[in-house]
Scaffold this motif. Structure first.
Motif, PDB file in Angstrom:
ATOM      1  N   PRO A 289      31.425 -74.692  41.858  1.00 18.86           N
ATOM      2  CA  PRO A 289      30.375 -73.750  41.448  1.00 18.86           C
ATOM      3  C   PRO A 289      29.537 -73.297  42.639  1.00 18.86           C
ATOM      4  N   MET A 290      28.873 -72.184  42.468  1.00 17.56           N
ATOM      5  CA  MET A 290      27.994 -71.692  43.521  1.00 17.56           C
ATOM      6  C   MET A 290      26.828 -72.654  43.709  1.00 17.56           C
ATOM      7  N   SER A 291      26.394 -72.795  44.932  1.00 19.43           N
ATOM      8  CA  SER A 291      25.219 -73.623  45.207  1.00 19.43           C
ATOM      9  C   SER A 291      24.127 -72.711  45.734  1.00 19.43           C
ATOM     10  N   GLY A 292      23.040 -72.630  45.017  1.00 14.41           N
ATOM     11  CA  GLY A 292      21.956 -71.763  45.451  1.00 14.41           C
ATOM     12  C   GLY A 292      21.607 -70.740  44.390  1.00 14.41           C
ATOM     13  N   THR A 293      20.693 -69.859  44.736  1.00 14.94           N
ATOM     14  CA  THR A 293      20.247 -68.809  43.823  1.00 14.94           C
ATOM     15  C   THR A 293      21.027 -67.533  44.097  1.00 14.94           C
ATOM     16  N   PHE A 294      21.693 -67.034  43.061  1.00 19.81           N
ATOM     17  CA  PHE A 294      22.542 -65.850  43.179  1.00 19.81           C
ATOM     18  C   PHE A 294      21.690 -64.591  43.009  1.00 19.81           C
ATOM     19  N   ILE A 295      21.740 -63.726  43.993  1.00 19.04           N
ATOM     20  CA  ILE A 295      21.009 -62.455  43.933  1.00 19.04           C
ATOM     21  C   ILE A 295      22.019 -61.313  43.953  1.00 19.04           C
ATOM     22  N   PHE A 296      21.987 -60.486  42.909  1.00 19.75           N
ATOM     23  CA  PHE A 296      22.843 -59.296  42.876  1.00 19.75           C
ATOM     24  C   PHE A 296      21.987 -58.070  43.143  1.00 19.75           C
TER      25      PHE A 296
END
Length: 308
Positions: A289-296
Motif C-alpha cells: 500500500p501507499m505510505s503517506g498522504t496522497f495528493i491528486f
C-alpha cells in the motif's frame, strides 16, 4: 557454465564489468549455431549467476525486527518470521526457502519437467522444515501447534523473498504533529511545492469551515473576503505546524476559493478508485500500500505522496 568459470578463476564468480562480459562470451562460445534460443536466454539471464548471494536488505531488516522475538501475543506473521530467521541461520544456509517455480525457457519438455520437479522437491523440503519450526515455536509460546495452517506457511515460504512490513503513522499524529522538516522541505521543493500547498489549503479549508460555517468561495458574493480569510487561516495553520515564514502561492489560494467546495464526479471517481485499490491491498495483504498522504492535483494531472 558458472562452475566452469569458477574452476578457472579461483572459485570466484564474475564480479567486474569486464569479467561479466567475458562470462557472456563464454556462454556464446558454446553455441553451435547463431540461433540457439536457450543460449540467448542464458546470456540475457547471466546476471543472476553473479548476483549477491543470501537474502536482501529488506528481508534482513524484517528478521532483525524486535517483533521477531515472539511470545503468546505475537501474530501468525511474526511467528513465521521467527521460524524463517531460524531457517535462514541453519537449514537455509543464509538463504530463504525456495519458491519452487521456474520461468519459461527454451527446453525440451522432458528436461523442463525434470528441472521443475527438482525445484518443487527442494521447495517442498524447505516447507516441511519451516512447518516444523513454526510448530516448535508455537509450542514454545504456549499456542496450539496447528493454529497456523499449512496453506499459510506454504504461501509464506513462496513469498519469503518478497516480504514487506508496512508501518504507518496515525492520521491524528500527522494532523497534530507532522514531521516538520519534511513539510518544510515539501513546501519549498520545486516538484512538491504545489502538492504541499494543496495539502495545507485542504486543511485550512476545513478550519475555515469550522470557523465560518461555510467553505471558502462557496458563495460568489463573498469571494474577495473569503480569499483574505483563507490566506489568514492558511498562515495560521502553517505557524501552528512550525512552518513560520512559509508561504502558499496566491494562485493556489485563489483557485481553492474559486473551486468553492465543488465535488467533480470525475475527480471523485478517480480518487475513490485509488482509495478502493489501497483498501484491497490492505485487506488481502498483497502488494504494498501507499505510505503517506496522497495528493491528486487535477489542475496539473499529477499525483504525489507526502510522507508526513
Amino acid at each position: 557454465m558458472a562452475e566452469e568459470w569458477a574452476n578457472t578463476h579461483g572459485g570466484k564468480l564474475p564480479s567486474t564489468r569486464e569479467e561479466k562480459k567475458q562470462f557472456k562470451d563464454l556462454i556464446k562460445s558454446k553455441m553451435i549455431t547463431v540461433d540457439e534460443e536457450n543460449y540467448k536466454e542464458a546470456m540475457e539471464a547471466s546476471f543472476k549467476v553473479f548476483s549477491p548471494q543470501g537474502i536482501g536488505p529488506n528481508l534482513q531488516k524484517i528478521i532483525n525486527d524486535s517483533c521477531s522475538e515472539v511470545d503468546s501475543n505475537s501474530s501468525d506473521f511474526w511467528v513465521m518470521v521467527a521460524a524463517l530467521k531460524e531457517f535462514i541461520a541453519s537449514e537455509g544456509g543464509g538463504e530463504s526457502p525456495l519458491e519452487g517455480s521456474i520461468p519459461d525457457m527454451t527446453s525440451s519438455t522432458e528436461l523442463y519437467v525434470n528441472l521443475q520437479k527438482t525445484y518443487q522437491a527442494k521447495a517442498e523440503a524447505d516447507f516441511l522444515v519451516m512447518e516444523q519450526r513454526v510448530k516448535n515455536l508455537l509450542k514454545k509460546i504456549n499456542r496450539d501447534p496447528a493454529s497456523i495452517s499449512k496453506a499459510n506457511i506454504k504461501s509464506f515460504c513462496r513469498n519469503a523473498r518478497k516480504l514487506a512490513v508496512c508501518r504507518y503513522r496515525l492520521v491524528e499524529d500527522e494532523f497534530n504533529s507532522p514531521v516538520q522538516p519534511e513539510l518544510q522541505k515539501y513546501l519549498t521543493d520545486e516538484d512538491y511545492g504545489t502538492a504541499a500547498g494543496l495539502y495545507i489549503l485542504l486543511r485550512a479549508a476545513d478550519r475555515f469551515a469550522a470557523n465560518y460555517n461555510k467553505f471558502p468561495g462557496q458563495f460568489d458574493g463573498e469571494m474577495d473576503e473569503d480569499i483574505s480569510r483563507l490566506k489568514s487561516t492558511a498562515v495560521g495553520l502553517l505557524n501552528d505546524l512550525g512552518c513560520n515564514g512559509s508561504a502558499i502561492s496566491e494562485d493556489l489560494i485563489n483557485e481553492m476559493c474559486r473551486y468553492g467546495a465543488s465535488e467533480l464526479h470525475v475527480v471523485a471517481a478517480f480518487v475513490g478508485g485509488v482509495a478502493s485499490q489501497e483498501v484491497i491491498k490492505l485487506i488481502t495483504r498483497q502488494f504494498i500500500p501507499m505510505s503517506g498522504t496522497f495528493i491528486f492535483n487535477g489542475i496539473d494531472h499529477k499525483s504525489q505522496l507526502l510522507l508526513l
